[in-house]
Design a protein around this motif. Structure first.
Motif, PDB file in Angstrom:
ATOM      1  N   THR A  78       0.836  -1.190   0.000  1.00 54.02           N
ATOM      2  CA  THR A  78       0.000   0.000   0.000  1.00 54.02           C
ATOM      3  C   THR A  78       0.876   1.246   0.000  1.00 54.02           C
ATOM      4  O   THR A  78       2.044   1.211   0.398  1.00 54.02           O
ATOM      5  N   GLU A  80       0.551   3.836   1.952  1.00 55.17           N
ATOM      6  CA  GLU A  80       0.860   4.219   3.326  1.00 55.17           C
ATOM      7  C   GLU A  80       2.077   3.466   3.853  1.00 55.17           C
ATOM      8  O   GLU A  80       2.982   4.053   4.458  1.00 55.17           O
ATOM      9  N   GLN A 128      -8.242  -2.318   0.712  1.00 56.57           N
ATOM     10  CA  GLN A 128      -8.437  -0.977   1.249  1.00 56.57           C
ATOM     11  C   GLN A 128      -7.785   0.066   0.354  1.00 56.57           C
ATOM     12  O   GLN A 128      -8.306   1.171   0.177  1.00 56.57           O
ATOM     13  N   GLU A 129      -6.629  -0.284  -0.217  1.00 55.48           N
ATOM     14  CA  GLU A 129      -5.941   0.630  -1.137  1.00 55.48           C
ATOM     15  C   GLU A 129      -6.819   0.952  -2.335  1.00 55.48           C
ATOM     16  O   GLU A 129      -6.927   2.108  -2.757  1.00 55.48           O
ATOM     17  N   ARG A 131     -10.033   0.864  -2.441  1.00 57.35           N
ATOM     18  CA  ARG A 131     -11.130   1.721  -1.968  1.00 57.35           C
ATOM     19  C   ARG A 131     -10.653   3.158  -1.804  1.00 57.35           C
ATOM     20  O   ARG A 131     -11.363   4.106  -2.140  1.00 57.35           O
ATOM     21  N   ASP A 132      -9.461   3.327  -1.264  1.00 54.42           N
ATOM     22  CA  ASP A 132      -8.906   4.673  -1.073  1.00 54.42           C
ATOM     23  C   ASP A 132      -8.664   5.376  -2.405  1.00 54.42           C
ATOM     24  O   ASP A 132      -8.662   6.611  -2.465  1.00 54.42           O
ATOM     25  N   LYS A 136     -14.991   2.721  -3.723  1.00 54.96           N
ATOM     26  CA  LYS A 136     -15.561   2.421  -2.402  1.00 54.96           C
ATOM     27  C   LYS A 136     -16.575   1.295  -2.456  1.00 54.96           C
ATOM     28  O   LYS A 136     -16.848   0.638  -1.443  1.00 54.96           O
TER      29      LYS A 136
END
Length: 325
Positions: A78, A80, A128-129, A131-132, A136
């Motif tokens: 990811t 982050e 989640q990546e 979705r970010d 979504k």
């Protein structure tokens, strides 16, 4: 290094004066430069010192006003997590722009109007990546515990009932994104191909995007040809065409340049791999600085590969370019 750069470019000793001033953008493959550095990768220095000099060089480029984008051609992670690793290495926070295969997948899906892709991955962070990055409403196999149980059935026991049960839990998707997978079973392969049957009916081009490494694709091919795979797949239904979001695909360079507003002629690719750095730069129309301290990679080049895999510049280290070796 023993490897000559392309004949139409100056020697690597002149790269600072002849080229760096013309460069506006820099793409860095961190594999072997900041991450996964072996002791032998740092000429006349230990691995930590080698990484430190590379960090100094890359920070100096950013200080000089160059736009620097960091990539990792080996790991699917990811943004982050990637940023955290760069900070730990000493890359300045305000200069850290990163690019991941998920960014390429998102760019392509948006360009095709996809709104609800199915994310096939066993890594929650990858879901989640996506979705970010704007999806979504994406579907994920991770959120269907019964589906995970179905996909965990051993290949020897997998049958049409298991495949049907898995498909029934997927819902409707307009594209399929294959992310990091812990394992690739015949049932998982059949699930992807069967889902693609539905997706392909809606479009002349299969919306299958691969963010997984080549070894996963190789495993998928093996599973298709296995006894279990042949039992689950319909005859003649094989989806070999896909959008490659990994290095050194042209799709990745197109997404990167479009999103970052990079002009290829003003962009320098820096890395250690003939395949993932030099070939990527050649296909994208960028110039390439390849960091080589051994002849091992050059000796593995075939005659056919040399056209695309030769770099524009060669240096034994980034510290050598700065004159601090």
């Amino acid at each position: 290094t023993g490897l000559c750069p392309r004949s139409d470019q100056p020697q690597c000793g002149n790269i600072k004066e002849a080229h760096l001033r013309e460069v506006e953008n820099v793409v860095v493959d961190c594999d072997g430069l900041l991450f996964n550095v072996q002791e032998s990768d740092g000429p006349k220095s230990c691995a930590e010192n080698y990484v430190r000099k590379n960090v100094e060089f890359l920070n100096a480029l950013a200080d000089a006003g160059k736009r620097v984008v960091f990539c990792d051609s080996t790991n699917v992670q990811t943004r982050e997590r990637f940023l955290e690793q760069l900070r730990n290495k000493g890359i300045k926070d305000d200069r850290s722009q990163v690019w991941t295969p998920a960014c390429t997948a998102a760019w392509y899906l948006k360009s095709q109007g996809s709104m609800k892709p199915l994310i096939v991955s066993t890594q929650a962070a990858f879901v989640q990546e996506m979705r970010d990055l704007g999806f979504k409403d994406c579907l994920s196999i991770l959120e269907e515990s019964e589906l995970i149980e179905e996909l965990s059935v051993p290949d020897t026991a997998a049958g049409e009932d298991h495949l049907k049960a898995a498909l029934n839990r997927l819902g409707h998707a307009d594209a399929v994104v294959i992310g990091p997978l812990k394992d690739m079973s015949a049932l998982m392969t059949a699930l992807i191909d069967s889902t693609m049957d539905v997706v392909s009916e809606q479009s002349t081009w299969p919306m299958l995007v691969c963010c997984c490494p080549p070894r996963t694709r190789k495993k998928m091919k093996i599973m298709r040809n296995s006894v279990a795979g042949q039992r689950l797949l319909r005859p003649g239904v094989l989806h070999e065409e896909f959008i490659d979001a990994q290095w050194p695909s042209i799709m990745l360079s197109a997404a990167l340049c479009d999103t970052q507003r990079f002009k290829p002629a003003e962009t320098l690719m820096i890395g250690r791999s003939f395949e993932k750095s030099a070939r990527f730069a050649y296909r994208a129309g960028m110039s390439c600085l390849l960091v080589l301290d051994t002849l091992e990679g050059q000796l593995q080049l075939t005659k056919e590969m040399r056209r695309e895999c030769l770099p524009d510049y060669v240096a034994p280290s980034l510290g050598h370019v700065m004159g601090i070796d």
